[in-house]
Scaffold this active site. Structure first.
Site, PDB file in Angstrom:
ATOM      1  N   ARG A  40       0.835  -1.202   0.000  1.00  0.00           N
ATOM      2  CA  ARG A  40       0.000   0.000   0.000  1.00  0.00           C
ATOM      3  C   ARG A  40       0.875   1.260   0.000  1.00  0.00           C
ATOM      4  O   ARG A  40       0.913   2.018  -0.959  1.00  0.00           O
ATOM      5  CB  ARG A  40      -0.944  -0.003   1.226  1.00  0.00           C
ATOM      6  N   HIS A 232       4.450   3.458  12.993  1.00  0.00           N
ATOM      7  CA  HIS A 232       4.628   3.397  11.541  1.00  0.00           C
ATOM      8  C   HIS A 232       5.673   4.454  11.174  1.00  0.00           C
ATOM      9  O   HIS A 232       5.346   5.623  10.971  1.00  0.00           O
ATOM     10  CB  HIS A 232       3.258   3.674  10.882  1.00  0.00           C
ATOM     11  N   CYS A 265       9.374   9.774  -0.242  1.00  0.00           N
ATOM     12  CA  CYS A 265       8.817  10.985   0.346  1.00  0.00           C
ATOM     13  C   CYS A 265       8.531  11.947  -0.797  1.00  0.00           C
ATOM     14  O   CYS A 265       9.437  12.264  -1.567  1.00  0.00           O
ATOM     15  CB  CYS A 265       9.820  11.591   1.328  1.00  0.00           C
TER      16      CYS A 265
END
Lengths: 337, 337
Positions: A40, A232, A265
């Site tokens: 994901r 996370h 990112c």
């Protein structure tokens, strides 16, 4: 927050009079639960679409290697995230083992209705702790976002599925900077009041540090002690596994990570994504924790993933091999030191 | 070894009854000493020769950014390590500031004589804790290697320079596998008996783990409590900064690192080298430690180094920028979660 033991610390190595306990908080053999999120959090930002069959092969490889929890996809708008438009097909192809837990992100009732039709176990609702990031990410304020979740919980309950609550930008926002623990606590309380137990703290752009990890856990321990935390972390600034060490010392036993260190990112070309699953497993196993995962098999899946994407992934253990990989003395000329 | 506090650990996040102290052992503001080793440990394995002027520029940039200790080069055989054949010239070009300490590796009396002529402060002798690695690295047994060091100490003393003792493969050997703490203790005792106080533990091929770091420090604390330890970790398997967290919790305040994460592993193409200086500084500063280093300036040096080598270096902070780097809301389209 755990009290920091004041140390009579000298400016030298061994000359420390007041010693600290080890960073390993748990007895050897404590089970750490890893949720693989690469399919994901990683696949969603890849430029080219990864064929559905390959996604299924990777997810099944992860489950075969021992991953008990996998975030398989996201039931967001296929227009917003075309990479995950095949969410239902991927889930249909996943071969679970006894105990496997399959999760996916679900932003609203529409996503929940799609997810309810699948073999998914857990729907993950998510909300940014930062107002600016929330508007940018889901085009809605925090309150507007939270208002969508009672319907998700209702649909999930009716379908016999659990819900977990994710907080994005829990450790900092790329637009607003620091995020106060109270901003996260507010969302956590909202989740708790909806009956959600599992709280996932997302380090969306890699702004978690030892200091703010400890501070946020302390605030949550005080405010919502009945919730269970998953950390996370992203490795955007290289300190993802150092933050895991802090989490372990704080008693957190659930971590998200991505195979090969998939992800990235959006603000920094070349920056790392999530902490890498096989590097995390290596660290945990070498620290005496139990993961239930076969590292060699996991490395094979990491290499398959890297090949599938056609670019080098940041994972280190897949390049160097496990710790006791032996070399012949004629393998290389070594340099001194 | 520091006692591990037995925790009544549940399989959940916040439900931990017996808590552990933080992984941050020292009061805010404890000074951590970083020795930059990239100009030696990194440059020595680059394929193309880095021009002497560029080496000097990088070393001086590091000192300007606040590094108080730099391992500038190695006085090994120019035939064995041609990359560092310009050792004396590089040292001659270094502009020290008050308090700067310049070090270099020195394998034997011949190297010590060359080093004695320079502005070097510290000669680093080095010996593998593994017999096989020792023979492969310096073509001599451990005992033969150690026998060369009394002469080095004598030359250094006459020249008014200090000597530090390095142990290579202190946490494991790529040929032999595990290295017992006793193998390192034996060399440490030899160094101590020569009057050496500074002991440097080299994680030559990235085999240090939280478990063996703690075990080795415990053995050394018992055997040679009068010595001062520096930890020299490589990030070959991604856990370098996690090992630093262990070192900090054990009270070690001295670490080696390399700018940009220079270096590599001769056994693994694409594997990382030393832990990265700017990522380490970022971690330490964000954890409340004092480094005396300007992170922005350091990032500039990392980028210069990367440009100089013409290849991407593994350092993360130089890609993502410091933690509070702000972005405009129109910078990118973010993906959910």
């Amino acid at each position: 927050m755990g009290a920091v033991v004041p140390a009579k610390q000298e400016r030298s190595g061994l000359m420390v009079e007041a010693r600290h306990v080890s960073t390993m908080p748990a007895r050897q053999g404590t089970r750490i639960e890893i949720c693989e999120v690469g399919p994901r959090d990683g696949f969603q930002i890849e430029k080219s679409f990864i064929p559905t069959g390959r996604k299924i092969e990777i997810v099944n490889g992860l489950i075969d290697a021992g991953l008990r929890k996998v975030q398989v996809t996201s039931f967001v708008s296929p227009r917003a995230v075309p990479q995950l438009a095949d969410a239902a097909e991927v889930l249909a192809g996943v071969k679970r083992r006894p105990g496997t837990v399959l999760t996916a992100l679900v932003p609203n009732a529409r996503g929940a209705e799609r997810a309810a039709e699948t073999q998914l176990d857990v729907m993950g609702v998510f909300c940014s702790a930062s107002e600016t990031h929330s508007r940018k990410n889901v085009n809605a304020s925090i309150d507007e976002t939270l208002a969508r979740f009672p319907a998700v919980v209702e649909i999930a309950s009716a379908a016999g599925k659990r819900v977990q609550g994710d907080v994005a930008t829990a450790f900092g926002c790329p637009f607003e900077g620091d995020v106060a623990p109270e901003q996260v606590v507010r969302i956590a309380r909202f989740y708790r009041d909806l009956g959600i137990v599992d709280l996932n703290l997302g380090d969306t752009t890699g702004m978690a540090t030892p200091t703010n990890v400890s501070a946020l856990l302390a605030a949550l321990r005080a405010a919502v002690p009945e919730m269970t935390v998953t950390l996370h972390f992203h490795n955007t600034r290289g300190v993802g596994l150092a933050n895991v060490m802090v989490g372990l010392a704080e008693g957190v036993t659930r971590y998200d990570s991505s195979i090969g260190g998939l992800g990235g990112c959006p603000f920094a070309a070349g920056a790392s994504g999530n902490i890498c699953t096989e590097d995390l497993v290596y660290l945990l196993q070498e620290s005496g924790y139990e993961t239930g995962i076969d590292l060699d098999q996991l490395i094979d899946v990491a290499r398959l993933t890297q090949t599938s994407l056609g670019r080098e992934l940041p994972g280190q253990v897949m390049k160097a091999g496990p710790r006791l990989t032996r070399h012949g003395v004629d393998d290389v000329a070594t340099a001194a030191g």
